[in-house]
Design a protein around this motif. Structure first.
Motif, PDB file in Angstrom:
ATOM      1  N   GLY A 454       0.853  -1.254  -0.031  1.00 14.43           N
ATOM      2  CA  GLY A 454       0.044   0.041   0.121  1.00 14.43           C
ATOM      3  C   GLY A 454       0.799   1.302  -0.046  1.00 14.43           C
ATOM      4  N   LEU A 455       2.331   1.004  -0.041  1.00 11.46           N
ATOM      5  CA  LEU A 455       3.202   2.172   0.073  1.00 11.46           C
ATOM      6  C   LEU A 455       3.848   2.322  -1.400  1.00 11.46           C
ATOM      7  N   GLU A 456       3.047   1.787  -2.551  1.00 12.84           N
ATOM      8  CA  GLU A 456       3.885   2.041  -3.690  1.00 12.84           C
ATOM      9  C   GLU A 456       3.999   3.403  -4.160  1.00 12.84           C
ATOM     10  N   ALA A 457       4.891   3.595  -4.995  1.00 12.25           N
ATOM     11  CA  ALA A 457       5.182   5.138  -5.388  1.00 12.25           C
ATOM     12  C   ALA A 457       3.817   5.669  -6.175  1.00 12.25           C
ATOM     13  N   ASP A 458       3.743   6.652  -6.374  1.00 12.55           N
ATOM     14  CA  ASP A 458       2.788   7.548  -7.209  1.00 12.55           C
ATOM     15  C   ASP A 458       3.545   7.919  -8.522  1.00 12.55           C
ATOM     16  N   GLY A 459       3.677   7.195  -9.461  1.00  8.96           N
ATOM     17  CA  GLY A 459       4.411   7.452 -10.569  1.00  8.96           C
ATOM     18  C   GLY A 459       4.478   8.670 -11.263  1.00  8.96           C
ATOM     19  N   ASP A 460       3.351   9.202 -11.225  1.00  4.82           N
ATOM     20  CA  ASP A 460       3.022  10.489 -11.958  1.00  4.82           C
ATOM     21  C   ASP A 460       3.744  11.634 -11.295  1.00  4.82           C
ATOM     22  N   ASN A 461       3.715  11.533  -9.832  1.00  3.68           N
ATOM     23  CA  ASN A 461       4.252  12.530  -9.062  1.00  3.68           C
ATOM     24  C   ASN A 461       5.639  12.511  -8.887  1.00  3.68           C
ATOM     25  N   ALA A 462       6.286  11.159  -9.069  1.00  5.74           N
ATOM     26  CA  ALA A 462       7.759  10.800  -8.999  1.00  5.74           C
ATOM     27  C   ALA A 462       8.561  11.258 -10.332  1.00  5.74           C
ATOM     28  N   THR A 463       7.835  11.068 -11.197  1.00  9.59           N
ATOM     29  CA  THR A 463       8.322  11.298 -12.730  1.00  9.59           C
ATOM     30  C   THR A 463       9.283  12.475 -12.815  1.00  9.59           C
ATOM     31  N   PRO A 464       8.746  13.730 -12.375  1.00  7.55           N
ATOM     32  CA  PRO A 464       9.834  15.019 -12.528  1.00  7.55           C
ATOM     33  C   PRO A 464      10.935  14.748 -12.043  1.00  7.55           C
ATOM     34  N   ALA A 465      11.286  14.310 -10.642  1.00 10.96           N
ATOM     35  CA  ALA A 465      12.326  13.968  -9.899  1.00 10.96           C
ATOM     36  C   ALA A 465      13.234  13.027 -10.659  1.00 10.96           C
ATOM     37  N   VAL A 466      12.682  11.806 -10.930  1.00 14.35           N
ATOM     38  CA  VAL A 466      13.399  11.025 -11.900  1.00 14.35           C
ATOM     39  C   VAL A 466      14.036  11.360 -12.975  1.00 14.35           C
ATOM     40  N   LEU A 467      13.112  12.056 -13.845  1.00 14.43           N
ATOM     41  CA  LEU A 467      13.592  12.632 -15.292  1.00 14.43           C
ATOM     42  C   LEU A 467      14.872  13.900 -14.790  1.00 14.43           C
ATOM     43  N   ARG A 468      14.490  14.479 -13.833  1.00 13.12           N
ATOM     44  CA  ARG A 468      15.889  15.526 -13.611  1.00 13.12           C
ATOM     45  C   ARG A 468      16.950  14.742 -13.118  1.00 13.12           C
ATOM     46  N   LEU A 469      16.897  13.580 -12.299  1.00 11.28           N
ATOM     47  CA  LEU A 469      17.909  12.765 -11.986  1.00 11.28           C
ATOM     48  C   LEU A 469      18.818  12.258 -13.146  1.00 11.28           C
ATOM     49  N   ILE A 470      17.920  11.571 -14.037  1.00 10.08           N
ATOM     50  CA  ILE A 470      18.436  10.848 -15.522  1.00 10.08           C
ATOM     51  C   ILE A 470      19.090  11.898 -16.159  1.00 10.08           C
ATOM     52  N   GLY A 471      18.804  13.315 -16.207  1.00  5.41           N
ATOM     53  CA  GLY A 471      19.468  14.453 -17.037  1.00  5.41           C
ATOM     54  C   GLY A 471      20.578  14.680 -16.360  1.00  5.41           C
ATOM     55  N   GLN A 472      20.658  14.738 -14.937  1.00  6.13           N
ATOM     56  CA  GLN A 472      22.011  15.022 -14.397  1.00  6.13           C
ATOM     57  C   GLN A 472      23.054  13.817 -14.502  1.00  6.13           C
ATOM     58  N   ALA A 473      22.502  12.634 -14.329  1.00  2.00           N
ATOM     59  CA  ALA A 473      23.368  11.562 -14.411  1.00  2.00           C
ATOM     60  C   ALA A 473      23.885  11.117 -15.947  1.00  2.00           C
ATOM     61  N   SER A 474      22.965  11.356 -17.036  1.00  2.00           N
ATOM     62  CA  SER A 474      23.338  11.315 -18.335  1.00  2.00           C
ATOM     63  C   SER A 474      24.686  12.168 -18.737  1.00  2.00           C
ATOM     64  N   LYS A 475      24.783  13.308 -18.284  1.00  2.00           N
ATOM     65  CA  LYS A 475      26.029  14.072 -18.263  1.00  2.00           C
ATOM     66  C   LYS A 475      27.193  13.602 -17.784  1.00  2.00           C
ATOM     67  N   LEU A 476      27.027  12.918 -16.391  1.00  2.00           N
ATOM     68  CA  LEU A 476      28.114  12.422 -15.780  1.00  2.00           C
ATOM     69  C   LEU A 476      28.525  11.153 -16.644  1.00  2.00           C
ATOM     70  N   ALA A 477      27.914  10.478 -17.375  1.00  2.00           N
ATOM     71  CA  ALA A 477      28.060   9.312 -17.952  1.00  2.00           C
ATOM     72  C   ALA A 477      29.305   9.515 -19.186  1.00  2.00           C
ATOM     73  N   GLY A 478      29.514  10.565 -19.422  1.00  3.98           N
ATOM     74  CA  GLY A 478      30.360  10.986 -20.466  1.00  3.98           C
ATOM     75  C   GLY A 478      30.254  10.330 -21.785  1.00  3.98           C
ATOM     76  N   HIS A 479      31.184   9.838 -22.494  1.00  9.73           N
ATOM     77  CA  HIS A 479      31.125   9.065 -23.822  1.00  9.73           C
ATOM     78  C   HIS A 479      30.872   7.677 -23.831  1.00  9.73           C
ATOM     79  N   LYS A 480      30.362   7.127 -22.465  1.00 10.38           N
ATOM     80  CA  LYS A 480      30.179   5.486 -22.512  1.00 10.38           C
ATOM     81  C   LYS A 480      28.710   5.400 -22.843  1.00 10.38           C
ATOM     82  N   PRO A 481      28.612   4.343 -23.691  1.00 10.30           N
ATOM     83  CA  PRO A 481      27.154   4.113 -23.828  1.00 10.30           C
ATOM     84  C   PRO A 481      26.181   3.954 -22.958  1.00 10.30           C
TER      85      PRO A 481
END
Length: 533
Positions: A454-481
């Protein structure tokens, strides 16, 4: 019509025979019976007694040479030092299946390192004993193969030869094997054509195969061959394979995008055409390796991975190592010692239980010559975890090289699903690639459960935070696939932000491919809508 594939091998038993191929490494269709830890040593003792009784039955009416082989295997099973070594591993907290496999593999490794070929050939007898007891433990004996067929595999156990009816003919073609082995001796005594050391070659169940034990050749009628055969005389230790770029999709402004699929089991591929996708971006191996007995069975895992790689052909396949533990238990693996918390999962569990990781690593290394394999590590938090798993792969590769078994060292990357790893992605120097697993990333970022509490994530509310984190992490990945393989990858609503983050490789459930393809047509590579949309 394709030209027949002609292979040089070493003659082990004279004669010529042809028939349909029986490929010994094909995985079983159903999961093995779970073996629970609380059964412990008593269950192993009972399984050994069952194996001895089966060998006694097999010995009825055989010739003197066959009787000697069976007597040798019974003697091995009765060896008190082997039973005691296994018991010590069980007492130390190992599951009974892994304890037995680990003990017997130690004996096999010693024999395979012997200088004399006759001693090295005895390793197959120990493998025979190991598999017979495993069958008794799990209740799944090895099935016989069709009469008159050609047995194709890495090796063949003596008891399997003795249990088979050769009156309808047939032959044996082994990738490895030895002319000094017991099976070669039995084949010569019964005039069964046999060749060994043929090297790895591509053959499918039912292919027409001709074995010439006089000339030492194998002919596969349909001409199929692995694009990178790895003969036993030259084990391969290179890092991965480079092939032509697969077909790609394109955004409205012409930027190439790769669309791969997520799969749980090779059976899911039967209705799919590999020409329509860029590859398999995520195979969740824990759905195909369904029990502790399966996890201890290197040959079964090898068959599973080969099947996916052969289906994909030139397209890359990323197989995630077992993501088990916590809320994803592996049936039969309920013997976690008190020092190991019950919420261990993914790479932490694999490193805490290296006997599990080593079996899977060997199977993946041996499968790699069959295709473009990538290995992905689950639930990674720190660079040291990638380093530790890479050492396991290197150690197992060295053992395979010593045993002259074909293998390749695949690229080893990680799934990015732990926020601590995503924020420090630039420190993972030894990870060859990254793939965002958004399902767990959402739960860890939003401090919610995934267990139906009953404590599952509300995907819609969590999506903006996840997308921001992915955007930041993608830059840290450098040239790796870098790719994304969670549910978010298959959600057209998230596609603009994921494109804007720089992602160009999406792995989705097969049913989500049409929706993502349709959405890509109307988007530019920066995530903005195309003109006229």
């Amino acid at each position: 019509m394709a030209e027949p594939l002609r292979l040089r091998a070493t003659s082990a038993s004279a004669g010529i025979a042809a028939g349909t191929a029986y490929v010994a490494e094909e995985p079983a269709a159903s999961p093995a019976t779970a073996v629970h830890a609380d059964s412990g040593y008593p269950l192993l003792s009972a399984a050994i007694e069952t194996a001895v009784e089966e060998l006694h039955r097999l010995a009825q009416g055989v010739d003197a040479d066959s009787q000697d082989i069976i007597d040798f295997q019974i003697e091995v099973l009765r060896d008190p030092t082997m039973a005691e070594a296994t018991r010590e591993r069980i007492d130390a907290g190992e599951n009974v299946v892994f304890a037995w496999v680990g003990t017997l593999d130690g004996y096999v490794n010693e024999l395979e390192q012997a200088e004399e070929e006759e001693m090295r050939a005895r390793a197959v007898d120990i493998l025979d004993v190991k598999h017979r007891v495993l069958a008794a433990l799990t209740g799944k004996a090895a099935a016989d193969f069709p009469r008159g067929s050609v047995y194709v595999g890495d090796n063949m156990e003596p008891s399997r030869f003795l249990a088979h009816d050769w009156s309808a003919g047939g032959a044996i073609a082994l990738f490895g094997g030895s002319v000094a082995g017991h099976v070669a001796m039995l084949a010569r005594a019964r005039s069964v054509p046999m060749v060994v050391r043929a090297g790895r070659f591509m053959v499918a169940e039912g292919d027409h195969v001709r074995v010439d034990g006089d000339a030492g050749t194998v002919v596969v009628g349909n001409g199929r061959q692995s694009s990178h055969p790895a003969p036993l005389s030259a084990p391969v230790l290179t890092r991965g394979r480079n092939g032509p770029a697969p077909e790609v999709e394109r955004t409205a402004d012409g930027v190439p995008i790769r669309l791969s699929i997520n799969v749980n089991d090779p059976a899911e591929l039967e209705t799919l055409d590999p020409a329509t996708i860029a590859g398999v971006g995520l195979m969740r191996s824990e759905f195909a390796v369904r029990s502790a007995a399966d996890a201890a069975n290197e040959e079964k895992q090898l068959g599973i991975y080969r099947r996916v790689l052969e289906w994909a052909g030139d397209r890359p396949v990323t197989i995630r190592m077992l993501d088990i533990g916590g809320d994803k238990p592996l049936p039969g693996l309920d013997d976690m010692p008190p020092s190991l918390p019950g919420d261990l999962r993914g790479i932490r569990l694999l490193l805490a239980r290296p006997e599990i990781a080593r079996v899977q690593a060997r199977a993946l290394l041996r499968a790699a010559p069959c295709g473009r394999l990538n290995v992905m590590l689950p639930m990674v938090s720190f660079p040291s975890e990638v380093d530790a798993m890479r050492r396991i792969f290197e150690e197992e590769a060295a053992q395979l090289a010593h045993r002259r078994q074909p293998h390749l060292m695949p690229p080893i990357g990680m799934m990015v699903e732990v926020p601590a790893a995503a924020l420090m992605l630039d420190t993972f120097e030894t990870s060859d690639f990254f793939s965002f697993g958004t399902n767990d990333l959402i739960h860890y970022l939003s401090a919610t459960a995934r267990d139906g509490s009953g404590l599952e994530a509300d995907g819609d509310n969590a999506t903006p935070a996840v997308l921001r984190l992915i955007g930041q992490a993608s830059k840290l990945a450098g040239h790796k696939p870098t790719s994304i393989c969670g549910d978010m990858a298959g959600d057209p609503r998230c596609l603009p932000a994921l494109l804007a983050a720089g992602l160009r490789h999406f792995s989705v459930a097969p049913t989500r491919l049409p929706a993502i393809r349709s959405a890509l047509i109307g988007l530019n590579a920066d995530g903005t809508k195309a003109a006229g949309e």
